[in-house]
Enzyme design. Structure first.
Site, short mmCIF file in Angstrom:
data_model
loop_
_atom_site.label_atom_id
_atom_site.label_comp_id
_atom_site.label_asym_id
_atom_site.label_seq_id
_atom_site.Cartn_x
_atom_site.Cartn_y
_atom_site.Cartn_z
N SER A 160 0.89 -1.28 -0.03
CA SER A 160 -0.03 0.03 -0.13
C SER A 160 0.86 1.34 0.03
O SER A 160 2.15 1.08 0.42
CB SER A 160 -0.90 -0.04 1.22
OG SER A 160 -1.63 1.40 1.45
N TYR B 103 -1.73 -0.29 10.41
CA TYR B 103 -2.12 -0.86 9.19
C TYR B 103 -0.87 -0.76 7.81
O TYR B 103 -0.40 -1.59 7.69
CB TYR B 103 -3.13 -0.27 8.40
CG TYR B 103 -3.32 -0.59 7.06
CD1 TYR B 103 -3.85 -1.80 6.57
CD2 TYR B 103 -3.01 0.47 5.96
CE1 TYR B 103 -4.24 -2.07 5.13
CE2 TYR B 103 -3.21 0.03 4.76
CZ TYR B 103 -3.59 -1.23 4.39
OH TYR B 103 -3.82 -1.42 2.96
N LYS C 272 2.05 -3.76 6.42
CA LYS C 272 2.24 -3.70 5.15
C LYS C 272 3.84 -3.69 4.93
O LYS C 272 4.46 -4.30 3.84
CB LYS C 272 1.50 -2.78 4.13
CG LYS C 272 0.00 -2.88 4.09
CD LYS C 272 -0.29 -3.99 3.21
CE LYS C 272 -1.77 -4.17 3.28
NZ LYS C 272 -2.08 -5.22 2.54
N1 UFG Z 1 -13.00 11.17 2.71
C1 UFG Z 1 -14.02 12.16 3.10
N2 UFG Z 1 -15.28 11.82 3.56
C2 UFG Z 1 -15.69 10.39 3.67
C3 UFG Z 1 -14.62 9.16 3.35
C4 UFG Z 1 -13.24 9.81 2.69
O1 UFG Z 1 -13.83 13.30 2.92
O2 UFG Z 1 -16.74 10.16 3.75
C5 UFG Z 1 -11.61 11.67 2.21
C6 UFG Z 1 -10.93 10.99 3.37
O3 UFG Z 1 -10.51 11.71 4.38
C7 UFG Z 1 -9.45 11.03 2.53
C8 UFG Z 1 -10.05 10.66 1.02
O4 UFG Z 1 -11.54 10.93 1.15
O5 UFG Z 1 -8.95 12.40 2.32
C9 UFG Z 1 -10.02 9.35 0.54
O6 UFG Z 1 -10.24 8.44 1.70
P1 UFG Z 1 -10.43 6.98 1.51
O7 UFG Z 1 -10.93 6.42 2.82
O8 UFG Z 1 -11.28 6.66 0.47
O9 UFG Z 1 -9.10 6.59 1.41
P2 UFG Z 1 -7.50 6.76 2.03
O10 UFG Z 1 -6.85 7.52 1.27
O11 UFG Z 1 -7.84 6.91 3.53
O12 UFG Z 1 -7.19 5.16 2.30
C10 UFG Z 1 -6.19 4.75 1.10
C11 UFG Z 1 -6.23 3.30 1.10
C12 UFG Z 1 -5.70 2.65 2.36
C13 UFG Z 1 -4.40 3.43 2.69
C14 UFG Z 1 -4.38 4.73 2.62
C15 UFG Z 1 -3.08 5.63 2.87
O13 UFG Z 1 -7.60 2.87 1.03
O14 UFG Z 1 -5.50 1.27 2.26
O15 UFG Z 1 -4.85 5.17 1.43
O16 UFG Z 1 -3.36 6.80 3.63
F1 UFG Z 1 -3.80 2.76 3.76
#
Ligand code: UFG
Length: 328
Positions: A117, A141, A145
């Site tokens: 990741s 997490y 990884k």
């Molecule tokens: N977000 C919102 N509202 C929501 C959901 C998400 O604003 O309801 C934002 C989050 O804060 C983030 C972006 O949208 O800024 C993307 O969020 P996700 O949860 O879709 O994905 P992440 O970037 O948090 O997660 C991804 C991968 C993980 C990894 C991570 C590393 O899914 O496996 O990046 O930071 F660990």
């Protein structure tokens, strides 16, 4: 080849298992079905309900099937949950992987693609992210990884194990033939959460953080289509060499902000999708996107679906047709 796909009933695993079958490989899916769905595993694959922590079942699987290579997806992936339940994450992601690697070495299976990741980079000092940048994960997490990546390097020397770790950015989208999609309960990833609004399952979406040092103040991510991830896995599987442990970023190389994703979802669904500003989510880096030149050069990979509207449209088609997700 006969490929064992751990987590092959899960989101990315099922799309890769499907592509393996389409390319003429035999597929054995090993999945505990806690997050995976029976209906997501390819109909032509052998499905074994098993956990990587169940060493007897794992051993029996290697005894029963002459495995040539492994794609290893089975893992827990909720960053926030990993902070409150580190033991569960280390057991599933690290111990589970060690059990798998142990069986592979015992049976002289020397070909492993590991789902790593972009979380291994933590909050990088600059973007785009290259593979040689510091690995400073900021969550349990991400550390699980990275721990497995380090173990794979050690095993490449001592066990001759050949591996490629693929550091995914934000996996999203659905199969272009409409057969597979993203189904998680509870859902917390941005694109499926946003699409719950036009589906009538949620009133509005919260934007976690609007004061990031980014052009529109919201966090920027690299959204990589799950079918492009699958093609990267196939190329990786073919490129693995004994005694070599490699790692590649898998992203489009382009960042989109949370606001841009919501705007694209509005265009695609034709729904107003109300959005409300909210506090930053703990542990979210401001901006992550890949430099993908290494995988382009070394594996000849390139992403096919890079426009955020096209990515969201593929997800939307699946969710519209399967609003409650998989049946089983
Ligand atoms: N977000 C919102 N509202 C929501 C959901 C998400 O604003 O309801 C934002 C989050 O804060 C983030 C972006 O949208 O800024 C993307 O969020 P996700 O949860 O879709 O994905 P992440 O970037 O948090 O997660 C991804 C991968 C993980 C990894 C991570 C590393 O899914 O496996 O990046 O930071 F660990």
């Amino acid at each position: 080849m006969r490929i064992l796909v751990t987590g092959g009933a899960g989101y990315v695993g099922s799309h890769c298992a499907k592509l393996l079958v389409e390319r003429g490989h035999e597929v054995v899916v090993y999945d505990n079905l806690q997050q995976g769905h029976r209906d997501a595993a390819p109909p032509d694959a052998t499905l074994i309900r098993g956990d990587l922590l169940d060493r007897d079942r794992l051993r029996q699987t290697f005894e029963d099937h002459a495995i040539d290579g492994v794609m290893h997806f089975a893992a827990l992936l909720n960053v926030n949950e990993s902070i409150s339940q580190p033991q569960r994450y280390y057991e599933n992601n690290v111990l589970g992987s060690l059990n798998l690697i142990g069986e592979m070495i015992r049976k002289k299976v020397h070909r492993l693609v590991w789902s790593s990741s972009c979380a291994v980079y933590g909050s990088p000092s600059s973007v785009p992210i290259t593979e040689d940048m510091p690995k400073q994960p900021i969550s349990p997490y991400g550390r699980t990884k990275w721990t497995v990546e380090m173990a794979l390097r050690d095993f490449s020397q001592n066990g001759g194990l050949g591996s490629i770790s693929l550091r995914y950015f934000n996996a999203c989208g659905a199969a272009s033939d409409g057969t597979l999609g993203e189904d998680r309960d509870p859902e917390y990833h941005l694109i499926p959460v946003v699409l719950q609004v036009p589906l009538g399952q949620r009133e509005k979406v919260f934007i976690f953080g609007t004061d990031y040092p980014t052009p529109d103040g919201t966090a920027v991510r690299d959204y990589i289509h799950v079918e492009d991830l699958a093609s990267a896995h196939l190329l990786a599987l073919e490129a693995i060499q004994d005694g070599q442990a490699l790692a590649f970023n898998v992203g489009t190389g382009q960042g989109y902000s949370v606001r841009e994703v919501i705007e694209a979802a509005r265009r695609v669904s034709g729904h107003a999708i109300p959005a409300e500003q909210a506090e930053r989510r703990e542990g979210d880096p401001p901006e992550l996107y890949a430099d993908n030149s290494l995988i382009r050069e070394q594996l000849g990979w390139h992403p096919e679906i890079t426009d955020i509207s096209d990515i969201i449209a593929s997800a939307w088609r699946w969710h519209e047709k399967n609003p409650e997700g998989y049946e089983d």
